[in-house]
Design a protein around this motif. Structure first.
Motif, PDB file in Angstrom:
ATOM      1  N   ARG A 161      31.457   2.735  78.482  1.00 33.69           N
ATOM      2  CA  ARG A 161      32.822   3.280  78.421  1.00 33.69           C
ATOM      3  C   ARG A 161      32.810   4.786  78.647  1.00 33.69           C
ATOM      4  N   GLU A 162      31.842   5.474  78.037  1.00 38.80           N
ATOM      5  CA  GLU A 162      31.743   6.924  78.215  1.00 38.80           C
ATOM      6  C   GLU A 162      31.453   7.260  79.672  1.00 38.80           C
ATOM      7  N   SER A 163      30.563   6.501  80.301  1.00 43.56           N
ATOM      8  CA  SER A 163      30.237   6.724  81.707  1.00 43.56           C
ATOM      9  C   SER A 163      31.453   6.476  82.596  1.00 43.56           C
ATOM     10  N   GLU A 164      32.177   5.399  82.322  1.00 41.74           N
ATOM     11  CA  GLU A 164      33.388   5.094  83.097  1.00 41.74           C
ATOM     12  C   GLU A 164      34.429   6.188  82.910  1.00 41.74           C
ATOM     13  N   ASP A 165      34.552   6.711  81.702  1.00 43.12           N
ATOM     14  CA  ASP A 165      35.513   7.777  81.430  1.00 43.12           C
ATOM     15  C   ASP A 165      35.133   9.048  82.184  1.00 43.12           C
ATOM     16  N   ARG A 166      33.833   9.401  82.169  1.00 38.81           N
ATOM     17  CA  ARG A 166      33.376  10.576  82.911  1.00 38.81           C
ATOM     18  C   ARG A 166      33.656  10.416  84.403  1.00 38.81           C
ATOM     19  N   TYR A 167      33.360   9.220  84.933  1.00 38.87           N
ATOM     20  CA  TYR A 167      33.595   8.962  86.352  1.00 38.87           C
ATOM     21  C   TYR A 167      35.086   9.043  86.674  1.00 38.87           C
ATOM     22  N   ARG A 168      35.930   8.437  85.841  1.00 40.20           N
ATOM     23  CA  ARG A 168      37.374   8.460  86.065  1.00 40.20           C
ATOM     24  C   ARG A 168      37.885   9.896  86.087  1.00 40.20           C
ATOM     25  N   ARG A 169      37.443  10.714  85.129  1.00 38.47           N
ATOM     26  CA  ARG A 169      37.881  12.113  85.082  1.00 38.47           C
ATOM     27  C   ARG A 169      37.386  12.879  86.297  1.00 38.47           C
ATOM     28  N   LEU A 170      36.152  12.628  86.728  1.00 39.84           N
ATOM     29  CA  LEU A 170      35.605  13.281  87.916  1.00 39.84           C
ATOM     30  C   LEU A 170      36.438  12.946  89.149  1.00 39.84           C
ATOM     31  N   VAL A 171      36.778  11.673  89.306  1.00 41.18           N
ATOM     32  CA  VAL A 171      37.590  11.247  90.449  1.00 41.18           C
ATOM     33  C   VAL A 171      38.976  11.877  90.379  1.00 41.18           C
ATOM     34  N   GLU A 172      39.596  11.851  89.203  1.00 36.65           N
ATOM     35  CA  GLU A 172      40.943  12.401  89.065  1.00 36.65           C
ATOM     36  C   GLU A 172      40.993  13.908  89.317  1.00 36.65           C
ATOM     37  N   LEU A 173      39.934  14.626  88.959  1.00 35.22           N
ATOM     38  CA  LEU A 173      39.921  16.085  89.100  1.00 35.22           C
ATOM     39  C   LEU A 173      39.317  16.554  90.419  1.00 35.22           C
ATOM     40  N   SER A 174      38.837  15.646  91.232  1.00 33.31           N
ATOM     41  CA  SER A 174      38.190  16.021  92.484  1.00 33.31           C
ATOM     42  C   SER A 174      39.160  16.733  93.417  1.00 33.31           C
ATOM     43  N   PHE A 175      38.642  17.719  94.147  1.00 38.67           N
ATOM     44  CA  PHE A 175      39.432  18.414  95.161  1.00 38.67           C
ATOM     45  C   PHE A 175      39.499  17.601  96.444  1.00 38.67           C
ATOM     46  N   GLU A 176      38.703  16.559  96.524  1.00 38.46           N
ATOM     47  CA  GLU A 176      38.673  15.683  97.690  1.00 38.46           C
ATOM     48  C   GLU A 176      39.447  14.409  97.373  1.00 38.46           C
ATOM     49  N   ALA A 177      39.961  13.780  98.420  1.00 40.24           N
ATOM     50  CA  ALA A 177      40.641  12.497  98.251  1.00 40.24           C
ATOM     51  C   ALA A 177      39.590  11.421  98.054  1.00 40.24           C
ATOM     52  N   ILE A 178      39.791  10.555  97.078  1.00 41.73           N
ATOM     53  CA  ILE A 178      38.895   9.433  96.837  1.00 41.73           C
ATOM     54  C   ILE A 178      39.749   8.178  96.780  1.00 41.73           C
TER      55      ILE A 178
END
Length: 186
Positions: A58-75
């Motif tokens: 869950r912690e890993s998924e949360d980190r990944y979700r936040r990384l994707v949401e805050l990315s300057f690139e489109a994902i």
């Protein structure tokens, strides 16, 4: 006196046999309880490890979700041509106010018609290249009809248990316009 096997025994012998049987019974009970205690302890260790693994996931998924949401690139995550997930930057690239407005839309609604074959090629290349595709340029169409030029790469992933492509895009519209202007001036 007769014992349980029908043998003739004295009272003292019978008491000795009873005491021996009681000791065996007690040893068996202790062994059973020790075995049961060991099984309970093993189960508790397994449950603790499972809980820790779930928490770490869950912690890993949360980190990944936040990384994707805050990315300057489109994902963007796409499966069978349908957008399953897109981050806020991706929605912004495509002229949408909210990422959820693009979910479950087919790529043919956002990709320039001249680039639709590129996405089919991306999928084929990703499968042949062990899941990765090198940087490629494409054009997307915004709801207002304007085009955004992007460069991106993709990788084959599993998303919600199904094969999908995760596409990472960078807006290169300004760079392309500057290149055209430079060529015009030369």
């Amino acid at each position: 006196y007769l014992n349980m096997n029908g043998e003739q025994k004295t009272k003292t012998q019978l008491l000795a046999e009873i005491q021996a049987l009681e000791r065996q019974l007690e040893a068996t009970k202790q062994s059973s309880f020790t075995s049961l205690d060991a099984q309970v302890a093993k189960y508790q260790r397994i449950e603790t490890a499972r809980h820790q693994a779930e928490l770490a996931q869950r912690e890993s998924e949360d980190r990944y979700r936040r990384l994707v949401e805050l990315s300057f690139e489109a994902i963007i995550v796409v499966s069978q041509g349908v957008i399953l997930n897109i981050n806020p930057q991706g929605a912004s690239f495509l002229g949408a106010y909210n990422p959820s407005s693009l979910l479950n839309r087919h790529l043919r609604h956002v990709v320039h018609p001249g680039n639709l074959k590129n996405f089919a090629t991306w999928t084929r290349l990703a499968k042949m290249n062990q899941g990765e595709v090198p940087l490629t340029e494409a054009q997307f169409i915004r709801p207002d009809g304007s085009c955004v030029e992007v460069e991106g790469a993709c990788v084959i992933i599993t998303y919600q248990g199904k094969p999908a492509m995760q596409i990472v895009l960078r807006n290169i519209t300004e760079r392309k316009q500057a290149e055209k202007e430079r060529e015009r001036l030369l």
